[in-house]
Motif scaffolding. Structure first.
Motif, PDB file in Angstrom:
ATOM      1  N   ARG A  24      31.756  46.131  45.835  1.00 43.63           N
ATOM      2  CA  ARG A  24      30.922  47.150  45.185  1.00 43.63           C
ATOM      3  C   ARG A  24      31.728  48.434  45.062  1.00 43.63           C
ATOM      4  NH1 ARG A  24      25.674  46.280  44.316  1.00 43.63           N
ATOM      5  NH2 ARG A  24      24.714  44.503  45.333  1.00 43.63           N
ATOM      6  N   PHE A  25      31.769  48.986  43.844  1.00 38.36           N
ATOM      7  CA  PHE A  25      32.443  50.256  43.591  1.00 38.36           C
ATOM      8  C   PHE A  25      31.520  51.098  42.737  1.00 38.36           C
ATOM      9  CE2 PHE A  25      35.165  53.005  41.010  1.00 38.36           C
ATOM     10  CZ  PHE A  25      35.786  53.716  42.023  1.00 38.36           C
ATOM     11  N   GLU A  26      31.012  52.166  43.331  1.00 32.83           N
ATOM     12  CA  GLU A  26      29.999  52.993  42.696  1.00 32.83           C
ATOM     13  C   GLU A  26      28.841  52.084  42.264  1.00 32.83           C
ATOM     14  OE1 GLU A  26      32.012  55.389  39.793  1.00 32.83           O
ATOM     15  OE2 GLU A  26      33.139  56.467  41.325  1.00 32.83           O
ATOM     16  N   GLU A  27      28.530  52.008  40.986  1.00 39.72           N
ATOM     17  CA  GLU A  27      27.420  51.162  40.540  1.00 39.72           C
ATOM     18  C   GLU A  27      27.889  49.807  40.011  1.00 39.72           C
ATOM     19  OE1 GLU A  27      24.968  53.342  37.847  1.00 39.72           O
ATOM     20  OE2 GLU A  27      24.847  55.068  39.184  1.00 39.72           O
ATOM     21  N   LEU A  28      29.175  49.519  40.180  1.00 41.32           N
ATOM     22  CA  LEU A  28      29.736  48.278  39.649  1.00 41.32           C
ATOM     23  C   LEU A  28      29.909  47.234  40.738  1.00 41.32           C
ATOM     24  CD1 LEU A  28      32.534  49.798  37.411  1.00 41.32           C
ATOM     25  CD2 LEU A  28      30.298  48.954  36.676  1.00 41.32           C
ATOM     26  N   ARG A  29      29.834  45.980  40.319  1.00 40.72           N
ATOM     27  CA  ARG A  29      30.142  44.855  41.198  1.00 40.72           C
ATOM     28  C   ARG A  29      31.361  44.157  40.594  1.00 40.72           C
ATOM     29  NH1 ARG A  29      25.067  41.647  43.331  1.00 40.72           N
ATOM     30  NH2 ARG A  29      26.846  40.307  43.676  1.00 40.72           N
ATOM     31  N   ILE A  30      32.455  44.161  41.338  1.00 33.78           N
ATOM     32  CA  ILE A  30      33.713  43.605  40.860  1.00 33.78           C
ATOM     33  C   ILE A  30      34.010  42.314  41.620  1.00 33.78           C
ATOM     34  CG2 ILE A  30      36.178  44.019  40.505  1.00 33.78           C
ATOM     35  CD1 ILE A  30      34.317  45.974  38.995  1.00 33.78           C
ATOM     36  N   GLY A  31      34.165  41.222  40.884  1.00 33.69           N
ATOM     37  CA  GLY A  31      34.538  39.955  41.486  1.00 33.69           C
ATOM     38  C   GLY A  31      36.020  39.945  41.799  1.00 33.69           C
ATOM     39  N   PHE A  32      36.386  39.203  42.832  1.00 34.49           N
ATOM     40  CA  PHE A  32      37.777  39.087  43.258  1.00 34.49           C
ATOM     41  C   PHE A  32      38.038  37.637  43.621  1.00 34.49           C
ATOM     42  CE2 PHE A  32      40.843  38.689  46.682  1.00 34.49           C
ATOM     43  CZ  PHE A  32      41.910  39.436  46.216  1.00 34.49           C
ATOM     44  N   ILE A  33      39.133  37.079  43.103  1.00 36.61           N
ATOM     45  CA  ILE A  33      39.528  35.729  43.500  1.00 36.61           C
ATOM     46  C   ILE A  33      41.040  35.686  43.660  1.00 36.61           C
ATOM     47  CG2 ILE A  33      39.619  34.798  41.141  1.00 36.61           C
ATOM     48  CD1 ILE A  33      38.392  32.170  42.446  1.00 36.61           C
ATOM     49  N   ARG A  34      41.473  35.161  44.785  1.00 37.47           N
ATOM     50  CA  ARG A  34      42.906  35.013  45.085  1.00 37.47           C
ATOM     51  C   ARG A  34      43.297  33.564  44.895  1.00 37.47           C
ATOM     52  NH1 ARG A  34      47.684  35.207  46.093  1.00 37.47           N
ATOM     53  NH2 ARG A  34      48.812  35.037  48.032  1.00 37.47           N
ATOM     54  N   ILE A  35      44.369  33.339  44.129  1.00 36.46           N
ATOM     55  CA  ILE A  35      44.913  32.005  43.909  1.00 36.46           C
ATOM     56  C   ILE A  35      46.168  31.904  44.772  1.00 36.46           C
ATOM     57  CG2 ILE A  35      45.790  30.365  42.219  1.00 36.46           C
ATOM     58  CD1 ILE A  35      44.274  32.062  40.073  1.00 36.46           C
ATOM     59  N   PRO A  36      46.096  31.203  45.903  1.00 40.18           N
ATOM     60  CA  PRO A  36      47.211  31.221  46.849  1.00 40.18           C
ATOM     61  C   PRO A  36      48.413  30.378  46.424  1.00 40.18           C
ATOM     62  CG  PRO A  36      45.503  29.765  47.655  1.00 40.18           C
ATOM     63  CD  PRO A  36      44.966  30.424  46.414  1.00 40.18           C
ATOM     64  N   THR A  37      48.194  29.342  45.624  1.00 41.65           N
ATOM     65  CA  THR A  37      49.260  28.457  45.164  1.00 41.65           C
ATOM     66  C   THR A  37      48.720  27.640  43.988  1.00 41.65           C
ATOM     67  OG1 THR A  37      50.769  26.660  45.779  1.00 41.65           O
ATOM     68  CG2 THR A  37      48.617  26.669  46.848  1.00 41.65           C
ATOM     69  N   TYR A  38      49.639  27.055  43.243  1.00 45.73           N
ATOM     70  CA  TYR A  38      49.233  26.151  42.165  1.00 45.73           C
ATOM     71  C   TYR A  38      49.432  24.695  42.580  1.00 45.73           C
ATOM     72  CZ  TYR A  38      49.024  30.360  39.392  1.00 45.73           C
ATOM     73  OH  TYR A  38      48.702  31.606  38.923  1.00 45.73           O
ATOM     74  N   SER A  39      49.421  24.455  43.884  1.00 45.58           N
ATOM     75  CA  SER A  39      49.551  23.106  44.435  1.00 45.58           C
ATOM     76  C   SER A  39      48.424  22.834  45.422  1.00 45.58           C
ATOM     77  CB  SER A  39      50.905  22.948  45.133  1.00 45.58           C
ATOM     78  OG  SER A  39      51.961  23.073  44.225  1.00 45.58           O
ATOM     79  N   PRO A  40      47.187  22.731  44.945  1.00 50.47           N
ATOM     80  CA  PRO A  40      46.089  22.469  45.880  1.00 50.47           C
ATOM     81  C   PRO A  40      46.158  21.035  46.422  1.00 50.47           C
ATOM     82  CG  PRO A  40      45.295  22.286  43.652  1.00 50.47           C
ATOM     83  CD  PRO A  40      46.727  22.770  43.562  1.00 50.47           C
ATOM     84  N   PRO A  41      45.593  20.799  47.591  1.00 51.16           N
ATOM     85  CA  PRO A  41      45.561  19.429  48.123  1.00 51.16           C
ATOM     86  C   PRO A  41      44.801  18.479  47.187  1.00 51.16           C
ATOM     87  CG  PRO A  41      44.824  21.017  49.774  1.00 51.16           C
ATOM     88  CD  PRO A  41      45.018  21.760  48.498  1.00 51.16           C
TER      89      PRO A  41
END
Length: 96
Positions: A24-41
């Motif tokens: 949450r930033f002021e009146e906004l809701r900002i989504g966040f996603i981290r992609i740790p690698t391009y080799s998932p199990p």
């Protein structure tokens, strides 16, 4: 550390391929996603998890941050599968 207004969604269990949440930033809701690698199990599980997060973000946030820092790489086809879920138009991929 993370701001006190950050609410984690993924990244709390061994089954979570991504780390995600909403800031949450002021009146906004900002989504966040981290992609740790391009080799998932499991690409199928990772893509299903990504699809669910993107659907949540579309319905519940005002914007999205995609964190790709320190990602060591991996499968280019997996990367393209992720990008295809984010693009609203046709896109060109890298030629090999």
């Amino acid at each position: 550390g993370l701001p006190s207004t950050f609410m984690r969604r993924l990244g709390g269990t061994a089954n979570d391929f991504f780390y995600s949440g909403v800031l949450r930033f002021e009146e906004l809701r900002i989504g966040f996603i981290r992609i740790p690698t391009y080799s998932p199990p499991s690409q199928a599980q990772a893509l299903a998890q990504f699809d669910a997060e993107i659907a949540f973000f579309k319905a519940n946030t005002d914007g999205l941050i995609i964190d790709n820092m320190r990602n060591p790489g991996g499968n280019a086809c997996f990367l393209e599968a992720l990008v295809s879920r984010l693009m609203t138009r046709e896109f060109r991929t890298l030629g090999y």
